[in-house]
Design a protein around this motif. Sequence first.
Motif, PDB file in Angstrom:
ATOM      1  N   GLU A 225       0.811  -1.213   0.000  1.00 19.97           N
ATOM      2  CA  GLU A 225       0.000   0.000   0.000  1.00 19.97           C
ATOM      3  C   GLU A 225       0.849   1.269   0.000  1.00 19.97           C
ATOM      4  OE1 GLU A 225      -3.167  -0.041   2.813  1.00 19.97           O
ATOM      5  OE2 GLU A 225      -3.947  -1.986   2.137  1.00 19.97           O
ATOM      6  N   ASN A 226       2.097   1.166   0.418  1.00 26.58           N
ATOM      7  CA  ASN A 226       2.987   2.333   0.393  1.00 26.58           C
ATOM      8  C   ASN A 226       3.326   2.757  -1.032  1.00 26.58           C
ATOM      9  OD1 ASN A 226       3.178   2.522   3.216  1.00 26.58           O
ATOM     10  ND2 ASN A 226       4.806   0.994   3.278  1.00 26.58           N
ATOM     11  N   ASP A 227       3.182   1.801  -1.986  1.00 24.88           N
ATOM     12  CA  ASP A 227       3.494   2.105  -3.378  1.00 24.88           C
ATOM     13  C   ASP A 227       2.286   2.599  -4.162  1.00 24.88           C
ATOM     14  OD1 ASP A 227       6.115   1.312  -3.007  1.00 24.88           O
ATOM     15  OD2 ASP A 227       5.748  -0.759  -3.632  1.00 24.88           O
ATOM     16  N   LEU A 228       1.118   2.619  -3.537  1.00 21.01           N
ATOM     17  CA  LEU A 228      -0.101   3.002  -4.227  1.00 21.01           C
ATOM     18  C   LEU A 228      -0.386   4.496  -4.065  1.00 21.01           C
ATOM     19  CD1 LEU A 228      -2.473   0.043  -3.252  1.00 21.01           C
ATOM     20  CD2 LEU A 228      -1.053   0.274  -5.308  1.00 21.01           C
ATOM     21  N   SER A 229      -0.980   5.066  -5.089  1.00 22.63           N
ATOM     22  CA  SER A 229      -1.389   6.470  -5.014  1.00 22.63           C
ATOM     23  C   SER A 229      -2.627   6.591  -4.122  1.00 22.63           C
ATOM     24  CB  SER A 229      -1.708   6.997  -6.410  1.00 22.63           C
ATOM     25  OG  SER A 229      -2.860   6.343  -6.934  1.00 22.63           O
ATOM     26  N   GLU A 230      -2.947   7.820  -3.770  1.00 19.28           N
ATOM     27  CA  GLU A 230      -4.145   8.046  -2.942  1.00 19.28           C
ATOM     28  C   GLU A 230      -5.389   7.524  -3.655  1.00 19.28           C
ATOM     29  OE1 GLU A 230      -6.550  11.807  -0.897  1.00 19.28           O
ATOM     30  OE2 GLU A 230      -4.440  12.016  -1.499  1.00 19.28           O
ATOM     31  N   ARG A 231      -5.451   7.755  -4.965  1.00 19.35           N
ATOM     32  CA  ARG A 231      -6.590   7.269  -5.747  1.00 19.35           C
ATOM     33  C   ARG A 231      -6.655   5.745  -5.714  1.00 19.35           C
ATOM     34  NH1 ARG A 231      -9.841   7.333 -10.068  1.00 19.35           N
ATOM     35  NH2 ARG A 231      -9.547   5.636 -11.575  1.00 19.35           N
ATOM     36  N   GLN A 232      -5.510   5.075  -5.894  1.00 18.71           N
ATOM     37  CA  GLN A 232      -5.489   3.613  -5.893  1.00 18.71           C
ATOM     38  C   GLN A 232      -5.868   3.043  -4.531  1.00 18.71           C
ATOM     39  OE1 GLN A 232      -1.455   3.204  -7.389  1.00 18.71           O
ATOM     40  NE2 GLN A 232      -2.210   2.321  -9.307  1.00 18.71           N
ATOM     41  N   LEU A 233      -5.471   3.735  -3.473  1.00 21.43           N
ATOM     42  CA  LEU A 233      -5.852   3.286  -2.122  1.00 21.43           C
ATOM     43  C   LEU A 233      -7.365   3.335  -1.933  1.00 21.43           C
ATOM     44  CD1 LEU A 233      -3.047   4.931   0.045  1.00 21.43           C
ATOM     45  CD2 LEU A 233      -3.396   2.479  -0.329  1.00 21.43           C
ATOM     46  N   LYS A 234      -8.000   4.395  -2.458  1.00 21.03           N
ATOM     47  CA  LYS A 234      -9.453   4.494  -2.375  1.00 21.03           C
ATOM     48  C   LYS A 234     -10.121   3.376  -3.166  1.00 21.03           C
ATOM     49  CE  LYS A 234      -9.686   9.503  -1.614  1.00 21.03           C
ATOM     50  NZ  LYS A 234     -10.121  10.814  -2.185  1.00 21.03           N
ATOM     51  N   LEU A 235      -9.575   3.105  -4.360  1.00 17.66           N
ATOM     52  CA  LEU A 235     -10.107   2.011  -5.175  1.00 17.66           C
ATOM     53  C   LEU A 235      -9.945   0.676  -4.463  1.00 17.66           C
ATOM     54  CD1 LEU A 235      -8.785   2.953  -8.739  1.00 17.66           C
ATOM     55  CD2 LEU A 235     -11.144   3.069  -7.932  1.00 17.66           C
ATOM     56  N   LEU A 236      -8.796   0.484  -3.841  1.00 13.26           N
ATOM     57  CA  LEU A 236      -8.521  -0.766  -3.145  1.00 13.26           C
ATOM     58  C   LEU A 236      -9.500  -0.967  -1.986  1.00 13.26           C
ATOM     59  CD1 LEU A 236      -6.594  -3.214  -3.002  1.00 13.26           C
ATOM     60  CD2 LEU A 236      -5.167  -1.872  -1.436  1.00 13.26           C
ATOM     61  N   ASN A 237      -9.739   0.076  -1.239  1.00 11.21           N
ATOM     62  CA  ASN A 237     -10.700  -0.023  -0.126  1.00 11.21           C
ATOM     63  C   ASN A 237     -12.099  -0.346  -0.636  1.00 11.21           C
ATOM     64  OD1 ASN A 237      -8.833   0.487   1.907  1.00 11.21           O
ATOM     65  ND2 ASN A 237      -9.077   2.711   1.741  1.00 11.21           N
ATOM     66  N   ASP A 238     -12.467   0.245  -1.775  1.00  7.10           N
ATOM     67  CA  ASP A 238     -13.771  -0.030  -2.379  1.00  7.10           C
ATOM     68  C   ASP A 238     -13.872  -1.496  -2.801  1.00  7.10           C
ATOM     69  OD1 ASP A 238     -16.346   0.699  -3.558  1.00  7.10           O
ATOM     70  OD2 ASP A 238     -15.336   0.431  -5.486  1.00  7.10           O
ATOM     71  N   ILE A 239     -12.801  -2.004  -3.379  1.00  8.24           N
ATOM     72  CA  ILE A 239     -12.765  -3.404  -3.813  1.00  8.24           C
ATOM     73  C   ILE A 239     -12.882  -4.341  -2.615  1.00  8.24           C
ATOM     74  CG2 ILE A 239     -11.313  -5.188  -4.877  1.00  8.24           C
ATOM     75  CD1 ILE A 239     -10.096  -2.850  -6.587  1.00  8.24           C
ATOM     76  N   LYS A 240     -12.132  -4.029  -1.547  1.00 11.57           N
ATOM     77  CA  LYS A 240     -12.174  -4.861  -0.346  1.00 11.57           C
ATOM     78  C   LYS A 240     -13.583  -4.890   0.253  1.00 11.57           C
ATOM     79  CE  LYS A 240      -7.337  -4.266   1.130  1.00 11.57           C
ATOM     80  NZ  LYS A 240      -6.452  -3.641   2.145  1.00 11.57           N
ATOM     81  N   THR A 241     -14.237  -3.732   0.265  1.00  5.53           N
ATOM     82  CA  THR A 241     -15.593  -3.653   0.808  1.00  5.53           C
ATOM     83  C   THR A 241     -16.546  -4.521  -0.001  1.00  5.53           C
ATOM     84  OG1 THR A 241     -15.223  -1.412   1.626  1.00  5.53           O
ATOM     85  CG2 THR A 241     -17.508  -2.106   1.340  1.00  5.53           C
ATOM     86  N   LYS A 242     -16.458  -4.449  -1.316  1.00  7.54           N
ATOM     87  CA  LYS A 242     -17.336  -5.231  -2.187  1.00  7.54           C
ATOM     88  C   LYS A 242     -17.071  -6.729  -2.050  1.00  7.54           C
ATOM     89  CE  LYS A 242     -18.212  -1.612  -5.587  1.00  7.54           C
ATOM     90  NZ  LYS A 242     -18.030  -1.147  -6.975  1.00  7.54           N
TER      91      LYS A 242
END
Length: 248
Positions: A225-242
């Motif tokens: 997650e340290n290599d991900l952009s702020e946008r990618q982190l938001k996308l990742l959290n959305d994916i995890k939630t789904k």
Amino acid sequence: MRLDILTLFPEMFEGVFESSILKKAKEKKAYDYQLIDFREYTENKHKKVDDYPYGGGAGMVLSPQPIFDAVEDLKNQESNPRVILMCPQGEPYTQQKAEQLAKEDHLILVCGHYEGFDERIRTELATDEISIGDYVLTGGELGAMVVTDSVVRLLPEALGNEQSAKADSFSHNLLEHPHYTRPSDFRGHKVPEVLLSGNHQKIEEWREYESLKRTLIRRPDLINENDLSERQLKLLNDIKTKIDIASN
């Protein structure tokens, strides 16, 4: 790039190196290679390149003399090559390592055989040791083919479209997004509408999302997650939630 491969079985490489991208890259002069049978360098009158291990034990060990002489001969022609041992004890091979090696002008790949290398080859001659996986092969030839293919395809002009290599799986520690081609409807299975929209921004957003999703599901170990952009982190959290909702 110049590539020298030390092997006892040069004939194993002919079909691979004279086909597909490797052949085309050579024709484009992106790289050149030579296969060296290091048996030709041995001073043993019986042409032996191996011997019994000191201290006893099963198997035979590759002798230092022919490999040292072969590498030193090649170094006289080119001053500072990377000398890479193909062996199961080496560092695990990655796309990042391929990208690093693709920046070099000269590589020497040494294919092991038998029980292994005399340790002095490892400590005094090699600059790198590479393993293509946690399993043992008969020799290092197949590993050398894997390394060559992965490195050569990154060289300028090796591929018809240089963007292809940049978008590959593992190039950014993420797996590549799904791909589709014609027909748009195959036996009732349709291509995602966004890919047919012509909206390039939406397409790139879809690809980024699907790349993160596929990596999270199939290779979560790749996600830092340290290599991900702020946008990618938001996308990742959305994916995890789904995914959590779907699993419940």
